[in-house]
Scaffold this active site. Sequence first.
Site, PDB file in Angstrom:
ATOM      1  N   SER A  26       0.818  -1.210   0.000  1.00 41.07           N
ATOM      2  CA  SER A  26       0.000   0.000   0.000  1.00 41.07           C
ATOM      3  C   SER A  26       0.853   1.262   0.000  1.00 41.07           C
ATOM      4  O   SER A  26       1.843   1.359   0.733  1.00 41.07           O
ATOM      5  CB  SER A  26      -0.918  -0.004   1.232  1.00 41.07           C
ATOM      6  OG  SER A  26      -1.618   1.217   1.335  1.00 41.07           O
ATOM      7  N   ASP A  27       0.451   2.192  -0.811  1.00 44.61           N
ATOM      8  CA  ASP A  27       1.047   3.522  -0.768  1.00 44.61           C
ATOM      9  C   ASP A  27       0.657   4.182   0.560  1.00 44.61           C
ATOM     10  O   ASP A  27      -0.342   3.809   1.180  1.00 44.61           O
ATOM     11  CB  ASP A  27       0.524   4.349  -1.948  1.00 44.61           C
ATOM     12  CG  ASP A  27       1.235   5.682  -2.066  1.00 44.61           C
ATOM     13  OD1 ASP A  27       2.373   5.784  -1.578  1.00 44.61           O
ATOM     14  OD2 ASP A  27       0.644   6.630  -2.610  1.00 44.61           O
ATOM     15  N   LYS A  28       1.442   5.133   1.004  1.00 45.90           N
ATOM     16  CA  LYS A  28       1.148   5.793   2.281  1.00 45.90           C
ATOM     17  C   LYS A  28       0.222   6.994   2.089  1.00 45.90           C
ATOM     18  O   LYS A  28      -0.875   7.051   2.645  1.00 45.90           O
ATOM     19  CB  LYS A  28       2.441   6.245   2.962  1.00 45.90           C
ATOM     20  CG  LYS A  28       2.198   6.931   4.330  1.00 45.90           C
ATOM     21  CD  LYS A  28       3.492   7.336   4.984  1.00 45.90           C
ATOM     22  CE  LYS A  28       4.057   8.587   4.359  1.00 45.90           C
ATOM     23  NZ  LYS A  28       3.246   9.799   4.666  1.00 45.90           N
TER      24      LYS A  28
END
Length: 572
Positions: A6-8
């Site tokens: 997941s991207d932050k």
Amino acid sequence: MSILCSDKTGTLTLNKMVLQDETPVYNEGENQESVLVYAALAAKWKEPPRDALDRLTLGSVNMDLLVDYEQVDFLPFDPTIKRTEGTLKNTRTGAEFKTTKGAPHIIMNLLSPSDMETKEKIEADVAHFGEMGIRCMAIAKMDLKDGKNEWKMMGLLTFLDPPRPDTKQTIIDANKYGVNVKMITGDHLLIAKQTAKVLAMGDKIFGSDNLPMLDPETKQKPANLGKTYGNLCLAADGFAQVFPEHKYLIVETLRELGYSVGMTGDGVNDAPALKRADVGIAVAGATDAARAAAAIVLTEEGLSTIIHGIVVAREIFSRISNFITYRISATLQLLCFFFIAIFAFHPIDYTPEGYEEWPQYFHMPVLMLMLITLLNDGTLITIAYDYATASETPNKWNIPALFVISSILGMVSCLSSLLVLYLLLDSHNPNGFFAKVGMSGVDYGQITTAIYLKVSVSDFLTLFSARTGSKFFWQVKPAPILLLGGIIALTVSSVLSIVWPTSAPDGIETEGLKSNMGVFGFIWLYCIVFWFIQDLAKVAAYKVMHKINFNGINDTGVVGNVELMEKDIPVV
């Protein structure tokens, strides 16, 4: 899906930057206001903001301070360079200069190698703010008329991008369902570590220094990617300061290890990773390229949408699995029973004395077969609305195991039908089962109808066994609509078997059981007894398959605890 990369920003966090008061400056005379001006000049300030950092900058700067500047050239943000750059001219003084804004470690690389003191101050400030979870954006300036063409650091704008309120619980839920969430971000390592700490994601957050890169000429991935980098990618709770190239190779590494990998992204450069992932997820606001490469496009922000999708998908998988199990078992019962019955039983051999000769072969009128399949299909539809519980581990198809269970369910029904056919044909035998229990012999027309009832009831009761997997049928409550469908099918079949008129469709003698309700009751009791036997055989089969790990039935795909040794961290 076993692993979700997941991207932050915008997925784990709100993507709403809040400017902080602290603004370290590295050039005499500068302050937060002047640093904001330089940052705004490195953006298209006359156009709508292009990203969250532009919104932060242009939403905080005093626009009146920009009226004397003309933007001569502009370099937009690119994930590979991680900065924007503007070439400006002061229309009042004629001064020409460049400004740039971006990640501190990127902007520091633009400074003169001799300016070590400033670099040390920047690193110390970034580390200080990073420990508090505060992000930094660096702003630098280059004068074009002094002939030096050297970048000078103006200062750092500090801001917070707080985690979403539901992210921590969502990650807990993801772990509960066997999905390992890894943070993949381009932000500073300290920021990633602090975010991971707040969200309880773990403390194994690494920089991109030890990650693989594509071959600069051929753009091919390194050989033995999974073997060389597998333990690092599995053990890590996240990676920071990564480029899109790293995202692609992280996904490829995990896939080479045999895991089903999900990946979130929003930009053009995320497209290769989204395409390569088993489940590419374009987050809300993603570019057209990212949407085209992804398997799923989200319309709402945040990670909770993805986890909700995982739960729903597993419920659908459960229903499909139940559907297939029931369909195979019901089909096997019908096909095998009638195939064996035709060759194994010859009613003519059981004709009682004084009766008209019974047929050479046992078969059933097409009308009765049609009624069985029609009611069967009707109850089958209700599976789509049945209660379903998402499994706590990632699902995968195990066709051999599914076929074994379906075969057991079908064969128990088939054998019980063959046995009851024999008992009915032999009912006039003075030494037979019926005589011993005090029941009279059954006419051939009623034998046909009794078998219709037996096959129908067995089929519909099998539905309740097929839907519960490795559990007994009474351990999982059926949905009202499925229960209603089963009751209607059983009632219709029972009523038809009682009131069926004495007739000979397709030349086959048939007669209702209203004159012999003892046979009707016997068939129902017989079906219920074998229903319990059938369900017991199913549960026992599951236990045996799990014990011997039949066709990898125990392999869940869940990422276990991986101890990271020094040898597992490659030197790049």
